[in-house]
Design an enzyme around this catalytic site. Structure first.
Site, mmCIF file in Angstrom:
data_model
loop_
_atom_site.group_PDB
_atom_site.id
_atom_site.type_symbol
_atom_site.label_atom_id
_atom_site.label_comp_id
_atom_site.label_asym_id
_atom_site.label_seq_id
_atom_site.Cartn_x
_atom_site.Cartn_y
_atom_site.Cartn_z
ATOM 1 N N ALA A 188 -4.063 -4.188 -5.736
ATOM 2 C CA ALA A 188 -4.846 -3.967 -6.854
ATOM 3 C C ALA A 188 -5.682 -2.648 -6.321
ATOM 4 O O ALA A 188 -6.134 -2.693 -5.133
ATOM 5 C CB ALA A 188 -5.852 -5.038 -7.002
ATOM 6 N N HIS A 189 -6.178 -1.890 -7.295
ATOM 7 C CA HIS A 189 -7.097 -0.872 -6.749
ATOM 8 C C HIS A 189 -8.765 -1.290 -6.558
ATOM 9 O O HIS A 189 -9.385 -1.244 -7.369
ATOM 10 C CB HIS A 189 -7.258 0.335 -7.751
ATOM 11 C CG HIS A 189 -8.020 1.494 -7.584
ATOM 12 N ND1 HIS A 189 -7.510 2.811 -7.108
ATOM 13 C CD2 HIS A 189 -9.127 1.914 -7.599
ATOM 14 C CE1 HIS A 189 -8.156 3.784 -6.741
ATOM 15 N NE2 HIS A 189 -9.369 3.247 -7.217
#
Length: 351
Positions: free
Chosen positions: A322-323
């Site tokens: 995930a960013h």
């Protein structure tokens, strides 16, 4: 943050009785957000604190929260630097949260409602967008692209539901058109509250037969019909080939989840009054809306062509990169030494 708190509180208010043993956890999540907003709204009379940190400096670093050393500048809106958009949403969050705690903690609910009224009065009396007042501090990351009219109507609607004070219904009826009641809008997000407000106000028409709210029922129907495949009002291109609602190219899932919530809330309001939605020559029932919402939730959780869950931690296959700064880097326990501003990017760009 305020919008997330509003939505969590709305879920507890409308669906808390179905949450079982998870209801205390849901209320705890609402309280965490409401406590922060309560402090931000009451720390200084005539002001609302709306942001901590400088977005440009923060975005330039890839650091764990424990290592952050960028400036913790504090920004507020007040009479000289108005922010009706962020203040309106804060008022909505506090009002919705008061409903979530009305039975379990009435004293706390009363505090939240009183603060919501004060913040709304401030937002309405000192009109303006925080994107203008704090432009270099909040834009382009957190600009209010829709303006502040939608938040004022949204906040007044929540205050009416939370307080049952007729003055807020008078406000809705007097200023609704000016604040966007006549606009048909087809997405619901932290920035644009118009369609969410219409669904919320439709509850008053459907359950209490408040005739001044009939317009909102009509616009809610238009929104719902645009989402239902096979109806004459269905807007082609709103779904991916696999069946997911598609609104925006970036961060699309936020629009999927908000649309799904509105489908379920509207279904509940329709069912409670024995009503349906008329889409051209067809009729859409509350059960149809629940079925459509269920397909979206199932898709998010893994029932999709890729066989992949889009909820981190759920299912056999889910996003693992995930960013997100904290999630992408080693924990403090695994890597106790400091990881500086630039050094963290190696984890962002790792294969």
């Amino acid at each position: 943050m305020a919008f997330s708190t509003t939505m969590l509180a709305w879920s507890v208010a409308d669906f808390g009785k179905f949450m079982g043993a998870e209801l205390p956890n849901a209320r705890a999540a609402v309280r965490w957000g409401a406590d922060y907003l309560l402090k931000a709204a009451t720390a200084t009379p005539g002001a609302l604190y709306v942001q901590v940190g400088e977005p440009g400096r923060d975005h330039a670093c890839w650091e764990r929260p424990e290592d952050m050393d960028t400036p913790r500048s504090v920004y507020r809106v007040d009479a000289n630097k108005p922010g009706s958009d962020v203040a309106g949403e804060t008022a909505a969050a506090l009002a919705a949260s008061s409903i979530a705690f009305r039975r379990s903690d009435p004293a706390y609910a009363s505090r939240l409602l009183h603060a919501a009224m004060e913040v709304f009065d401030f937002a309405d009396r000192h009109r303006g967008s925080y994107s203008d007042s704090l432009s270099s501090e909040v834009c382009p990351f957190y600009c209010s692209y829709s303006g502040y009219h939608d938040e004022l109507l949204w906040a007044a609607s929540w205050l009416h539901r939370a307080s049952n004070n007729a003055s807020y219904m008078t406000y809705v009826e007097a200023y609704g058109m000016q604040l966007g009641a006549g606009d048909d809008d087809y997405s619901f997000s932290w920035d644009d509250k118009r369609v969410g407000t219409k669904v919320l106000l439709s509850r008053g028409f459907l359950r209490r037969k408040l005739q001044g709210l009939q317009l909102y029922k009509a616009h809610s129907d238009s929104y719902i019909c645009s989402l239902v495949p096979g109806t004459s009002s269905f807007q082609a291109g709103q779904y991916t080939p696999g069946g997911l609602i598609y609104k925006e190219g970036e961060s699309n899932m936020q629009y999927v989840t908000t649309a799904t919530f509105l489908l379920l809330a509207y279904s509940k309001y329709l069912k409670s009054s024995g009503a349906t939605v008329s889409c051209g020559g067809g009729v859409v029932s509350p059960a149809d809306l629940v079925a459509l919402a269920k397909r979206q939730v199932d898709y998010i959780l893994g029932k999709n062509p890729a066989g992949r869950s889009y909820m981190v931690g759920f299912g056999a296959r889910y996003p693992e990169r995930a960013h997100h700064r904290g999630a992408s880097m080693p924990s403090v326990r695994a890597h106790p030494g400091r990881i500086g501003c630039d050094a963290g990017f190696q984890y962002l760009h790792a294969g």
